[in-house]
Design a protein around this motif. Structure first.
Motif, PDB file in Angstrom:
ATOM      1  N   ALA A  10       0.803  -1.225   0.000  1.00 53.57           N
ATOM      2  CA  ALA A  10       0.000   0.000   0.000  1.00 53.57           C
ATOM      3  C   ALA A  10       0.836   1.275   0.000  1.00 53.57           C
ATOM      4  O   ALA A  10       0.323   2.341  -0.339  1.00 53.57           O
ATOM      5  CB  ALA A  10      -0.938   0.012   1.206  1.00 53.57           C
ATOM      6  N   GLU A  65      -5.827  -4.197   1.288  1.00 51.54           N
ATOM      7  CA  GLU A  65      -6.721  -3.746   0.227  1.00 51.54           C
ATOM      8  C   GLU A  65      -6.677  -2.241  -0.026  1.00 51.54           C
ATOM      9  O   GLU A  65      -7.244  -1.753  -0.995  1.00 51.54           O
ATOM     10  CB  GLU A  65      -8.157  -4.144   0.549  1.00 51.54           C
ATOM     11  N   GLY A  66      -6.031  -1.466   0.843  1.00 52.41           N
ATOM     12  CA  GLY A  66      -6.029  -0.023   0.709  1.00 52.41           C
ATOM     13  C   GLY A  66      -6.797   0.604   1.854  1.00 52.41           C
ATOM     14  O   GLY A  66      -7.323  -0.106   2.711  1.00 52.41           O
ATOM     15  N   LEU A  73      -1.019  -0.757  -4.772  1.00 48.68           N
ATOM     16  CA  LEU A  73      -2.178  -1.617  -4.529  1.00 48.68           C
ATOM     17  C   LEU A  73      -2.485  -2.491  -5.741  1.00 48.68           C
ATOM     18  O   LEU A  73      -2.843  -3.663  -5.594  1.00 48.68           O
ATOM     19  CB  LEU A  73      -3.395  -0.767  -4.172  1.00 48.68           C
ATOM     20  N   THR A  77      -2.381  -6.544  -5.547  1.00 48.23           N
ATOM     21  CA  THR A  77      -3.627  -7.249  -5.825  1.00 48.23           C
ATOM     22  C   THR A  77      -3.494  -8.178  -7.024  1.00 48.23           C
ATOM     23  O   THR A  77      -3.965  -9.319  -6.998  1.00 48.23           O
ATOM     24  CB  THR A  77      -4.759  -6.238  -6.069  1.00 48.23           C
ATOM     25  N   THR A  96      -6.070  -1.416   5.038  1.00 48.55           N
ATOM     26  CA  THR A  96      -4.717  -1.028   5.445  1.00 48.55           C
ATOM     27  C   THR A  96      -4.698  -0.279   6.768  1.00 48.55           C
ATOM     28  O   THR A  96      -3.867  -0.559   7.651  1.00 48.55           O
ATOM     29  CB  THR A  96      -4.070  -0.158   4.353  1.00 48.55           C
ATOM     30  N   PRO A 212      -8.970  -3.266  -5.349  1.00 53.32           N
ATOM     31  CA  PRO A 212      -8.449  -2.562  -4.163  1.00 53.32           C
ATOM     32  C   PRO A 212      -9.329  -1.377  -3.791  1.00 53.32           C
ATOM     33  O   PRO A 212     -10.073  -0.846  -4.623  1.00 53.32           O
ATOM     34  CB  PRO A 212      -7.057  -2.094  -4.616  1.00 53.32           C
ATOM     35  N   TYR A 214      -9.243   2.046  -3.465  1.00 53.58           N
ATOM     36  CA  TYR A 214      -8.397   3.173  -3.834  1.00 53.58           C
ATOM     37  C   TYR A 214      -8.782   4.445  -3.099  1.00 53.58           C
ATOM     38  O   TYR A 214      -7.960   5.327  -2.897  1.00 53.58           O
ATOM     39  CB  TYR A 214      -8.484   3.416  -5.337  1.00 53.58           C
TER      40      TYR A 214
END
Length: 229
Positions: A10, A65-66, A73, A77, A96, A212, A214
């Motif tokens: 991340a 996952e973010g 990411l 992923t 995260t 992810p 974002y």
């Protein structure tokens, strides 16, 4: 026993962790910017080899996952999903910031609220707020930091700010209830600890549709082109 490989890409730090039944077996991290694409698969091979394991021995793969770096990411992923598809492994995703808060609980001697922060450039951070047990009390957001940031929370509670986003906030948030721990990075170790709980609960992602977290849309920087006369 569940054997889970966890990946965190991340931020600029790329880290891996291997847990067996919730107990850490090995971890590696590289603090080298823009190295994820070149080194992630090598780190995975090296970590598994160190533990005398192969991908076939895993029961699941966990991913941070973010929020976080868009490119980081995507790389983490894509690698995790590729391994899961190829070896029919379930994918576990962990927020995260939640993992960062989980990792800080044991060091929170003042029993302050926990506010992990990731740098989102300029004076913006990705952050969320958690209680002393790691339960989220304010959702993840992209927050612009000024002298009034977290004013209402700090008026009644101590708040522990940490993560690379906290570095720039220390100079702006001036409050006796604000506590700062600088240069803290996300870690796959904490991803793996939470992933073990999710594995036991059967909380897996849909491999075909997982993306992810974002938080913000990707905005590529366009190079300026010189006009020829």
């Amino acid at each position: 026993m569940a054997i889970i490989l966890s990946i965190d890409t991340a931020t600029t730090v790329c880290s891996l962790a291997l847990h067996k039944d919730g107990i850490l077996q090995a971890t590696q991290s590289i603090h080298l910017e823009k190295s994820h694409a070149a080194l992630l698969t090598l780190l995975i091979e090296d970590t598994l080899s160190y533990c005398s394991l192969t991908i076939q021995d895993l029961d699941a793969i966990a991913i941070s996952e973010g929020p976080g770096s868009y490119t980081g990411l995507r790389i983490g992923t894509a690698t995790a999903k590729g391994l899961c598809f190829a070896h029919e492994l379930p994918l576990i995703a962990v927020n995260t910031l939640e993992a960062m808060a989980h990792g800080m609980i044991r060091y929170n001697t003042q029993r302050a609220l926990l506010c992990p922060m990731l740098d989102a450039r300029r004076m913006e951070v990705y952050c969320a707020l958690f209680d002393v047990e790691g339960v989220r009390t304010l959702d993840t957001e992209a927050k612009i930091i000024d002298e009034n940031a977290f004013y209402e929370v700090l008026a009644s509670s101590k708040v522990l700010f940490f993560g690379d986003g906290a570095n720039k906030c220390e100079k702006v948030i001036r409050n006796e209830n604000a506590i700062f721990i600088l240069d803290i990075h996300p870690s796959a170790v904490h991803i793996g600890e939470l992933a073990t709980q999710r594995f036991e609960e059967g909380k897996f992602e849909d491999l075909a549709y997982f993306e992810p977290f974002y938080l913000k849309d990707f905005r590529p920087t366009q190079a300026k082109q010189k006009l020829k006369v």
